[in-house]
Enzyme design. Structure first.
Site, PDB file in Angstrom:
ATOM      1  N   ASP A  94       0.853  -1.192   0.000  1.00  0.00           N
ATOM      2  CA  ASP A  94       0.000   0.000   0.000  1.00  0.00           C
ATOM      3  C   ASP A  94       0.885   1.236   0.000  1.00  0.00           C
ATOM      4  O   ASP A  94       2.108   1.149   0.085  1.00  0.00           O
ATOM      5  CB  ASP A  94      -0.887   0.008   1.250  1.00  0.00           C
TER       6      ASP A  94
ATOM      7  N   ASP B 108       0.576   3.581   2.423  1.00  0.00           N
ATOM      8  CA  ASP B 108       0.363   4.155   3.747  1.00  0.00           C
ATOM      9  C   ASP B 108      -0.774   5.176   3.618  1.00  0.00           C
ATOM     10  O   ASP B 108      -1.823   4.829   3.075  1.00  0.00           O
ATOM     11  CB  ASP B 108       1.664   4.755   4.280  1.00  0.00           C
TER      12      ASP B 108
END
Length: 287
Positions: free
Chosen positions: A210, A212
């Site tokens: 991802d 974040d």
């Protein structure tokens, strides 16, 4: 005595690697409490290996609950001389994309658990050199193997080790991004410190899941996102592990395998018997 073993720490799915034979779950009692789970021994790609589910089978242990000393002590007791850590991380830079692999060479400690990241104290003082916290020899082998398999792989980077269990606030994430760090995670620093004290080669195979939450044009990190991208990453992680194992030397002769030689300050005559006994797997060659 068995040949030196190679440790793998990661998600539970990693022990379902094709060709992982002669599997046996082993429970190891340690002076530092219970490891995350039993350890799975066996053979893979012609090498003796030990696998530890970092968060326990079924993912039952929080990052801040990980008993790094017990986990690494158990590995050392089972004659592990190298550890490959497979870890989910969030990206802090746009060109480090989800499902990319990063081979970090540095850590930034943002935990509050430094006393739980060392075997020493209780009458024996040691200060390991930790300027280069990742074993460069093992890291380069992982980089070479990932590249040969066509993975999108990044050479070097700073792994920011946050506390958790909550993901970053946006302010924290933006700060880490602006400071130029590469990835953020919750687990590897304590492993790396304890591994260095145990004279075990340690390197991180960081799998990006991802962005974040610093990147406002992307959905911020969720558990579902992490799991989905970990599943996508799993096949490549397994392939890298299978490829790299035969390239690791049979004997532990890299600099990190001698990390304690000039690190222990306390005169051997003053070592408390209880602490000496607890640390016997680490101190054996210095006794």
């Amino acid at each position: 005595m068995l040949p030196y073993r190679i440790g793998i720490i990661g998600g539970s799915g990693l022990y379902h690697i094709e060709g992982f034979s002669a599997q046996r779950w082993v429970r190891v009692k340690t002076p530092f409490g219970q490891p995350s789970d039993a350890l799975l021994t066996g053979k893979l790609a012609g090498r003796h290996v030990v696998f530890l589910p970092r968060h326990g089978r079924g993912h039952r242990v929080l990052p801040s609950e990980l008993n790094h000393r017990a986990n690494i002590w158990a590995m050392k007791k089972l004659d592990v001389a190298w550890i490959i850590s497979v870890s989910a991380v969030g990206s802090l830079q746009a060109d480090f994309k989800p499902c990319d692999i990063v081979l970090p060479d540095q850590f930034l400690d943002r935990t509050k658990q430094s006393s739980a990241h060392t075997f020493f104290g209780r009458g024996i003082v040691a200060h390991i050199a930790f300027a280069d916290p990742i074993c460069e020899e093992l890291r380069r082998l992982l980089l070479k193997s990932a590249g040969a398999l066509g993975a999108r792989v990044h050479n070097r980077g700073v792994y920011v080790n946050m506390e958790g269990p909550a993901f970053s606030t946006r302010a924290e994430s933006i700060t880490n991004h602006q400071l130029g760090y590469q990835v953020v995670g919750m687990t590897n620093l304590g492993e790396a410190k304890c591994a260095r004290e145990a004279e075990i080669s340690y390197a991180t195979l960081a799998m990006i899941t991802d962005y974040d939450c610093w990147k406002v044009d992307e959905a911020h990190v969720t558990v579902q996102m992490v799991i989905e991208n970990l599943t996508k990453n799993a096949a490549m992680a397994k392939a890298v592990i299978r490829r790299v194992l035969p390239q690791i030397p049979n004997a532990p002769n890299w600099p990190c395998h001698d990390a304690l030689r000039n690190s222990i300050m306390t005169d051997k005559k003053l070592w408390p018997a209880k602490t000496r006994k607890e640390l016997e797997p680490l101190l054996r060659k210095y006794l």
